[in-house]
Scaffold this active site. Structure first.
Site, PDB file in Angstrom:
ATOM      1  CG  HIS A   1      49.238  52.756  65.127  1.00 57.71           C
ATOM      2  ND1 HIS A   1      49.324  54.006  65.209  1.00 57.71           N
ATOM      3  CD2 HIS A   1      48.543  52.517  66.473  1.00 57.71           C
ATOM      4  CE1 HIS A   1      48.616  54.736  65.981  1.00 57.71           C
ATOM      5  NE2 HIS A   1      48.241  53.969  66.782  1.00 57.71           N
TER       6      HIS A   1
ATOM      7  CG  ASP B   1      44.081  48.141  70.326  1.00 55.95           C
ATOM      8  OD1 ASP B   1      43.522  48.291  71.511  1.00 55.95           O
ATOM      9  OD2 ASP B   1      43.958  48.664  69.398  1.00 55.95           O
TER      10      ASP B   1
END
Ligand code: ACO
Length: 501
Positions: free
Chosen positions: A358, A415
């Site tokens: 991320h 996700d």
């Protein structure tokens, strides 16, 4: 060029850094541990705990010194304010991808990526996930406070009032081919919907804004479900006013004429949780896009439709679908997981471990922790085990014990498990980014409102031009292939183009 900072005692910074409500731990043992964990950023925070906070930065450039004020946020984040730099020095700063650039001051969402903290308007995501509803969280994001019972009732009533889409709009769905991607349909239909109530575009009063916000959030689920029904050749299902937001969406997705879908309460709860977890995430790619478009004075619908387009990319909102595609490939081809991990680590590898890493979180994504438990529950309720969840868990174990991922601080992001959960609910992969868009909409609306309220400047970054210097136009007859070799040669461009159209 040389940049230094001057110091002074700033009690406001110290207070913020003392970490009330999930902020920084105060004892020194924790402080040392944090500092090691967080590297430079942690050391900077530790120094500021000692009482000396930078006040101004000084930039030395070509023999001149420029004073650059330091801005400190309410959570102790420091920023060097360069807004007058170009006027005063002629220089701009260069930050490809904006990782070191604050594009605005915002009161909406706080993220501490190093410590895995996410708060909406100050409230930790863990508390909202446990206690709130999507509609309540949306209100919190948009208005800054949790709603009173009366406000929540009115807000909810507006959603019911606006749940239908104009009958004329249903005809638009006939114009899309069945294989049209639902994200393309969603962004097109959000803009199309604005044509049916033009007063919503101007948003001249707080009441019109509230109606426009509720209208957009309510209709996005009707549009999303209608896009899905169109894509599978089933009749579009109308919303039912007595159902809550998530149950109503699942009803429109999965009911067929004369056979109503009765959603499983665990699935409804899981969907609500996914929407809450996705509701905002400070200046991510799609939200920055919404703010960028809003800064031109564009209306709420146009700005949010642009957000849908930005979200569609596989590195952003498309990642949950990419995770499932990756897991499916690994499953179908019986790929050895250790070998696969070795492949994604190769220097020139085109593959990445989807759902890992991320831009902001350099620690476990707090949303991933929450969604992992829910994925287990929803998948556990299925009549048969999902082999993809098993592969996901094994991949996570292999990756988290591998120095490559540990050193680069690559942890599972939201996700990684949201795709598995959505799949267990029977949602097709191409609807995953649509679910993300439904969840992110309140964040986009809150940011659009903030841009309007602070009367933000037109967002217009600069660049460092590295192209050709001034040159003369070459007449057509003098141009030779070697001079335009940057353009790839197509074997038979005319037939290639006509095959595409
Ligand atoms: N798999 C393998 N290696 C990775 C991964 C990954 N998923 N993510 C990052 N790396 C490696 C890079 O190769 C690079 O290695 P190097 O230092 O040897 O060159 C290093 O980690 C840093 O990578 P960057 O691309 O510079 O990190 P950045 O912060 O720009 O990227 C991103 C973040 C785009 C999310 C990236 O981690 C990625 O592509 N992940 C997979 C896609 C994904 O899951 N996206 C969802 C993001 S969350 C969201 O939008 C809701």
């Amino acid at each position: 060029m040389y940049l230094e900072s001057t110091s002074s005692d700033r009690s406001v910074g110290k207070r913020a850094l003392a970490g009330k409500g999930g902020g920084l731990p105060e004892d020194s043992a924790n402080s040392v541990r944090d500092s090691q964990l967080l590297g430079t950023y942690g050391r900077m925070l530790d120094r500021s705990r000692g009482g000396s906070m930078p006040e101004n930065a000084r930039l030395q450039l070509n023999g001149n010194t420029y004073e650059l004020p330091v801005t400190v946020g309410t959570e102790g984040e420091h920023a060097v304010d360069i807004s007058k730099l170009r006027d005063e020095s002629g220089y701009i700063t260069l930050d490809d991808g904006y990782s070191n650039t604050g594009s605005c001051k915002s009161t909406i969402t706080f993220i501490d990526g190093e410590r895995g903290i996410l708060r909406y308007r100050g409230i930790p995501i863990e508390q909202l996930a446990e206690k709130s509803t999507f509609l309540e969280t949306a209100w919190l994001l948009i208005y800054g406070e949790l709603p009173t019972p009366q406000q929540l009732e009115c807000w909810s009533a507006l959603f019911t009032q606006y749940e239908m889409i104009h009958e004329g709009l249903y005809h638009h769905f006939d114009g899309f081919p069945a294989y049209g991607h639902p994200m393309a349909i969603l962004s097109a239909m959000i803009n199309a919907d604005s044509c049916y109530e033009p007063e919503m575009i101007e948003v001249e009063s707080p009441a019109t804004f509230q109606r426009a916000a509720a209208r957009l959030m309510s209709k996005i689920r009707t549009i999303a479900a209608a896009a899905y029904k169109t894509s599978i050749g089933q009749p579009i299902v109308y919303p039912k006013p007595h159902l809550d937001y998530c149950s109503n969406f699942l009803h429109m997705m999965f009911s067929i004429p004369f056979r109503d879908f009765e959603p499983d309460p665990d699935q409804v709860a899981a969907l609500q949780l996914i929407l809450i977890l996705h509701a905002d995430h400070e200046q991510n790619c799609s939200t920055s896009t919404v703010r960028m478009v809003a800064s031109s004075g564009a209306n709420l619908y146009a700005s949010c439709a642009a957000g849908v387009c930005a979200l569609w990319g596989p590195l952003h909102g498309g990642a949950n679908a990419a995770v499932i595609e990756m897991l499916q490939r690994l499953h179908d081809n019986k790929v050895d997981l250790k070998g696969y991990i070795a492949r994604v680590k190769e220097k020139d590898s085109k593959e990445r471990l989807m759902g890992f890493g991320h831009r902001v979180y350099k620690n476990y994504d707090p949303r991933a922790k929450i969604i992992k438990e829910v994925a287990d529950k929803v998948v556990g309720n299925l009549k048969r085990a999902d082999p993809l969840l098993e592969i996901a868990k094994k991949l996570e174990d292999v990756a988290l014990s591998d120095p490559y991922f540990v050193e680069r601080k690559l942890y599972p992001n939201v996700d990684f498990y949201s795709g598995i959960t959505l799949r267990a609910m029977g949602l097709p992969v191409n609807m995953f980014p649509v679910m993300f868009a439904m969840g992110r909409l309140p964040g986009w609306i809150a940011n659009w409102k903030e841009v309007r309220e602070v009367k933000s400047h037109l967002y217009r970054p600069r660049q460092v031009y590295i192209g050709k210097n001034a040159r003369d136009y070459t007449p057509l007859e003098e141009r030779r292939t070697e001079l335009v070799s940057a353009v790839p040669e197509l074997k038979d461009p005319v037939s290639e183009y006509s095959a595409l159209s």
